[in-house]
Design a protein around this motif. Structure first.
Motif, mmCIF file in Angstrom:
data_model
loop_
_atom_site.group_PDB
_atom_site.id
_atom_site.type_symbol
_atom_site.label_atom_id
_atom_site.label_comp_id
_atom_site.label_asym_id
_atom_site.label_seq_id
_atom_site.Cartn_x
_atom_site.Cartn_y
_atom_site.Cartn_z
ATOM 1 N N ASP A 125 -35.174 20.024 7.298
ATOM 2 C CA ASP A 125 -35.058 18.670 7.869
ATOM 3 C C ASP A 125 -35.554 18.634 9.317
ATOM 4 O O ASP A 125 -36.222 17.690 9.731
ATOM 5 N N LEU A 126 -35.220 19.681 10.087
ATOM 6 C CA LEU A 126 -35.626 19.721 11.493
ATOM 7 C C LEU A 126 -37.149 19.840 11.644
ATOM 8 O O LEU A 126 -37.728 19.321 12.600
ATOM 9 N N ASN A 129 -38.797 16.273 11.511
ATOM 10 C CA ASN A 129 -38.538 15.259 12.539
ATOM 11 C C ASN A 129 -39.758 15.028 13.424
ATOM 12 O O ASN A 129 -40.536 15.948 13.685
ATOM 13 N N ARG A 130 -39.927 13.793 13.876
ATOM 14 C CA ARG A 130 -41.027 13.425 14.778
ATOM 15 C C ARG A 130 -40.471 12.552 15.908
ATOM 16 O O ARG A 130 -39.528 11.790 15.712
ATOM 17 N N SER A 131 -41.105 12.671 17.098
ATOM 18 C CA SER A 131 -40.788 11.732 18.173
ATOM 19 C C SER A 131 -41.324 10.365 17.772
ATOM 20 O O SER A 131 -42.345 10.265 17.071
ATOM 21 N N ILE A 162 -37.815 14.392 20.172
ATOM 22 C CA ILE A 162 -37.062 15.559 19.707
ATOM 23 C C ILE A 162 -36.806 16.469 20.908
ATOM 24 O O ILE A 162 -37.677 16.654 21.763
ATOM 25 N N ARG A 166 -40.225 22.313 17.929
ATOM 26 C CA ARG A 166 -40.379 22.252 16.472
ATOM 27 C C ARG A 166 -41.133 23.459 15.935
ATOM 28 O O ARG A 166 -40.915 23.882 14.794
#
Length: 224
Positions: A125-126, A129-131, A162, A166
């Protein structure tokens, strides 16, 4: 003789048939012989009373008593198999070293499961993630010239960034998932090598009807 993996499949096979046989007792028409006496003559003179016997037969050709004994037999067989599996597992080490020691089978299975769960959630899931930036509607209130409260709308600009690297998470995700995959392969090899001291009375592909017929034959031989 069975491998640990085959023994696990056979344990599931036994439990499946235990559960199927227990359904046999849910149907009242199979548990009871029901006699209906339709007393029509009490209401209308000249009418004859009618007797109806409610009989329903299961597709399974087995008496209630035999079904009970078969369930007991399967439960006992599964208990014996479970003991044999545990005995084999306790003597099985996986060809995988952690902290300078080979892992016992159950420890390796639990470790692999925890690694995979960690990789799939939260690490995966991490990595996704996107800004982002977006606009949503805001509502404010003020007092107008007449002294009444009125509502007005305005834009709220949301800026989400975030707060972690990443690339570090993606690298760890791949590393953990790859480790879990390799450990699973080592576990499978260990389970295929070690033998369980147990003789199968039934074939894995036997139907419930097959089990019933074999059980009845065995009881008939034993009783003769």
């Amino acid at each position: 003789m069975l491998t640990i993996k085959e023994a696990g499949r056979y344990a599931n096979f036994l439990q499946k048939n235990i559960d199927l046989l227990k359904n046999f007792f849910i149907n009242d028409t199979l548990v009871f012989n029901t006699r209906e006496e339709h007393l029509k003559s009490k209401v209308l003179k000249g009418e004859s009373d009618e007797i109806k016997l409610i009989e329903e037969r299961s597709d399974l050709d087995v008496s209630l008593e035999d079904a009970i004994h078969l369930i007991e037999s399967l439960i006992n067989k599964k208990m014996e198999l479970s003991m044999a599996i545990n005995n084999a597992k306790s003597k099985t080490l996986v060809d995988w070293i952690e902290n300078s020691e080979k892992l016992p089978l159950d420890t390796a299975i639990e470790y692999s499961k925890n690694l995979r769960n960690f990789a799939m959630c939260p690490l995966e899931d991490l990595t996704l993630n996107r800004s982002e930036e977006y606009i949503k509607d805001g509502i404010g209130y003020l007092i107008n010239n007449e002294g009444n409260q009125s509502q007005y709308h305005y834009e709220i600009k949301i800026i989400k960034k975030i707060n972690y690297d990443r690339n570090i998470v993606k690298s760890l995700y791949k590393k953990i998932l790859n480790k879990a995959d390799l450990l699973s392969e080592a576990i499978d090899k260990a389970m295929l090598k070690k033998s369980v001291e147990f003789e199968m009375e039934y074939n894995l592909h036997d139907s419930l009807e097959d089990l019933v017929e074999k059980f009845k034959k065995h009881r008939a031989i034993k009783g003769s």
